[in-house]
Design an enzyme around this catalytic site. Structure first.
Site, PDB file in Angstrom:
ATOM      1  N   SER A  52     -22.925  34.900  47.080  1.00  0.00           N
ATOM      2  CA  SER A  52     -21.678  35.573  46.704  1.00  0.00           C
ATOM      3  C   SER A  52     -21.983  36.927  46.063  1.00  0.00           C
ATOM      4  CB  SER A  52     -20.894  34.717  45.720  1.00  0.00           C
ATOM      5  OG  SER A  52     -21.588  34.703  44.479  1.00  0.00           O
TER       6      SER A  52
ATOM      7  N   ASP B 204     -21.119  35.314  51.376  1.00  0.00           N
ATOM      8  CA  ASP B 204     -19.809  34.801  50.967  1.00  0.00           C
ATOM      9  C   ASP B 204     -18.946  35.973  50.491  1.00  0.00           C
ATOM     10  OD1 ASP B 204     -17.926  32.862  50.339  1.00  0.00           O
ATOM     11  OD2 ASP B 204     -18.797  32.391  48.378  1.00  0.00           O
TER      12      ASP B 204
ATOM     13  N   ASP C 198     -14.177  39.391  54.143  1.00  0.00           N
ATOM     14  CA  ASP C 198     -12.905  38.970  53.558  1.00  0.00           C
ATOM     15  C   ASP C 198     -12.032  40.189  53.343  1.00  0.00           C
ATOM     16  OD1 ASP C 198     -10.769  38.025  52.203  1.00  0.00           O
ATOM     17  OD2 ASP C 198     -11.875  37.278  50.455  1.00  0.00           O
TER      18      ASP C 198
ATOM     19  N   GLU D 243     -10.957  35.843  57.066  1.00  0.00           N
ATOM     20  CA  GLU D 243      -9.963  35.106  56.267  1.00  0.00           C
ATOM     21  C   GLU D 243      -8.567  35.638  56.523  1.00  0.00           C
ATOM     22  OE1 GLU D 243     -10.987  34.013  52.253  1.00  0.00           O
ATOM     23  OE2 GLU D 243      -8.901  34.053  51.585  1.00  0.00           O
TER      24      GLU D 243
ATOM     25  N   GLY E 223     -12.579  28.231  41.516  1.00  0.00           N
ATOM     26  CA  GLY E 223     -12.756  27.950  40.090  1.00  0.00           C
ATOM     27  C   GLY E 223     -12.565  26.499  39.693  1.00  0.00           C
TER      28      GLY E 223
ATOM     29  N   ASN F 295     -16.482  24.855  51.290  1.00  0.00           N
ATOM     30  CA  ASN F 295     -17.224  25.585  50.252  1.00  0.00           C
ATOM     31  C   ASN F 295     -17.146  24.861  48.913  1.00  0.00           C
ATOM     32  OD1 ASN F 295     -17.338  27.434  52.315  1.00  0.00           O
ATOM     33  ND2 ASN F 295     -16.511  29.137  51.132  1.00  0.00           N
ATOM     34  N   ILE F 296     -18.306  24.608  48.344  1.00  0.00           N
ATOM     35  CA  ILE F 296     -18.365  23.915  47.049  1.00  0.00           C
ATOM     36  C   ILE F 296     -19.300  24.697  46.127  1.00  0.00           C
ATOM     37  CG2 ILE F 296     -19.091  21.809  45.869  1.00  0.00           C
ATOM     38  CD1 ILE F 296     -18.351  20.361  48.586  1.00  0.00           C
ATOM     39  N   ASP F 297     -18.757  25.203  45.042  1.00  0.00           N
ATOM     40  CA  ASP F 297     -19.543  25.988  44.089  1.00  0.00           C
ATOM     41  C   ASP F 297     -19.337  25.476  42.667  1.00  0.00           C
ATOM     42  OD1 ASP F 297     -21.071  27.900  42.849  1.00  0.00           O
ATOM     43  OD2 ASP F 297     -19.760  29.574  43.274  1.00  0.00           O
ATOM     44  N   SER F 298     -18.091  25.410  42.238  1.00  0.00           N
ATOM     45  CA  SER F 298     -17.807  25.042  40.845  1.00  0.00           C
ATOM     46  C   SER F 298     -18.390  23.682  40.467  1.00  0.00           C
ATOM     47  CB  SER F 298     -16.293  25.014  40.602  1.00  0.00           C
ATOM     48  OG  SER F 298     -15.755  26.305  40.760  1.00  0.00           O
TER      49      SER F 298
HETATM   50 ZN   LIG Z   1     -14.239  31.737  48.535  1.00  0.00          ZN
END
Ligand SMILES: [Zn+2]
Length: 333
Positions: free
Chosen positions: A56, A94, A116, A146, A191, A277-280
């Site tokens: 990112s 990202d 994006d 997107e 988030g 997408n998995i970040d938090s």
């Molecule tokens: Zn995103």
């Protein structure tokens, strides 16, 4: 100019085609540091899951784009060392926000980029996305675009609805841009605070917030317009309450953090949604593990003694997501 193929990376084309056919989704995990990357690679090597490593804007600022790319190259070799004979690892930009940035990633060995331009007017989104696609495709790099705006906690409940991707636009957009996959907005958000308490109901037994369901009717309408086209969900952490509780029990302060329930993601993974997408969630796991060590051993000052447990907890999280939520285990032998 470095081709991703020389680095042992793969683009998303075949990954997505297989995922849609097989009714599962590819995990897209963000990484910012060594422990996180180790946890991702170990989890994927053990479960034989294809994976998208995401870089990112925040990660580039924090860790440096050059270093992250070499780390991803190292990840391929590390995966082989772990006994994963044919690792399927994609290195993905990202939320790329300009043609220049996407181009620099293509030139530098990324196998996939996201442009994006969803905040721009529709025609400008098309023009910029098309420009990136034309460049990237020369080098067989795949492009995610997107359409629609993800709701955030700042948004009013009423405006969140109007930000959903409009199904009547997707055919025109995909055809004119030539993008390889499309990130859509159906109620996920970035988030650890995906919804305000006002958008949720509260479970009377636990006192925890229950989020509103994803707009599967919008997803269905999009799939009807674009049969078999790869769809991407951003902001799809589930914000596991066990981590939130661990953090809050050790002096943290995350009241009412709430994410997307895993059964909804599982349902989405079985459809044309082929990248989640998995970040938090991994941030929460890392923080929970570090806090636990500090709470139990206040004298600890060796970073390996608290980053190690954080790495272990993230690995456990990634495996759980792969096996129980996305269903991508065993898809990259
Ligand atoms: Zn995103």
């Amino acid at each position: 100019m470095v081709s991703f193929k020389e680095l042992g990376l793969v683009n998303t084309r075949e990954m997505f085609a297989k995922a849609i056919k097989g009714g599962y989704a590819i995990p897209a995990f963000n990484f910012n540091n060594m422990e996180q990357l180790q946890a991702i690679v170990k989890a994927c090597a053990e479960t034989k899951s294809p994976v998208i490593l995401q870089v990112s804007k925040g990660a580039r600022n924090y860790a440096n784009q050059t270093l992250l790319r070499y780390m991803a190259q190292g990840a391929v070799e590390y995966a082989k060392e772990l006994g994963w004979e044919h690792p399927q690892i994609c290195l993905h930009l990202d939320h790329g926000d300009s043609f220049e940035l996407c181009k620099s990633c293509v030139d530098f060995g990324f196998s996939s980029v996201m442009i994006d331009a969803s905040h721009l007017p529709y025609e400008e989104n098309i023009a910029l996305t098309k420009k990136v696609v034309e460049y990237a495709h020369q080098y067989d790099v795949t492009v995610e675009a997107e359409l629609g705006v993800l709701a955030g906690v700042e948004d009013e409940v009423s405006s969140a609805v109007s930000h959903y991707t409009k199904p009547e636009e997707v055919v025109d957009f995909a055809t004119r841009t030539g993008c390889d996959s499309l990130a859509i907005s159906i109620g996920t958000s970035h988030g650890a605070y995906k919804f305000t308490p006002e958008q949720c109901t509260r479970d009377p037994k636990t006192g925890k917030l229950v989020p509103p369901p994803l707009a599967f009717d919008v997803l269905d309408a999009i799939m009807e317009q674009l049969p078999g086209f790869p769809i991407v969900l951003h902001g799809s952490s589930s914000v596991p309450q066990e981590y939130v509780d661990m953090i809050n029990a050790t002096g943290g302060k995350l009241p009412d953090a709430v994410g997307i329930p895993e059964e909804q993601l599982r349902k989405a993974a079985k459809s044309a949604v082929c990248k989640i997408n998995i970040d938090s969630d991994s941030r929460l796991a890392f923080t929970a593990a570090v806090r636990k060590v500090f709470a139990e051993k206040p004298g600890e000052f060796d970073p390996r003694k608290y980053c190690g447990p954080a790495r272990d907890l993230m690995e456990e999280l990634y495996k759980h997501k792969i096996i129980n939520v996305l269903g991508s285990n065993g898809k990259a032998e």
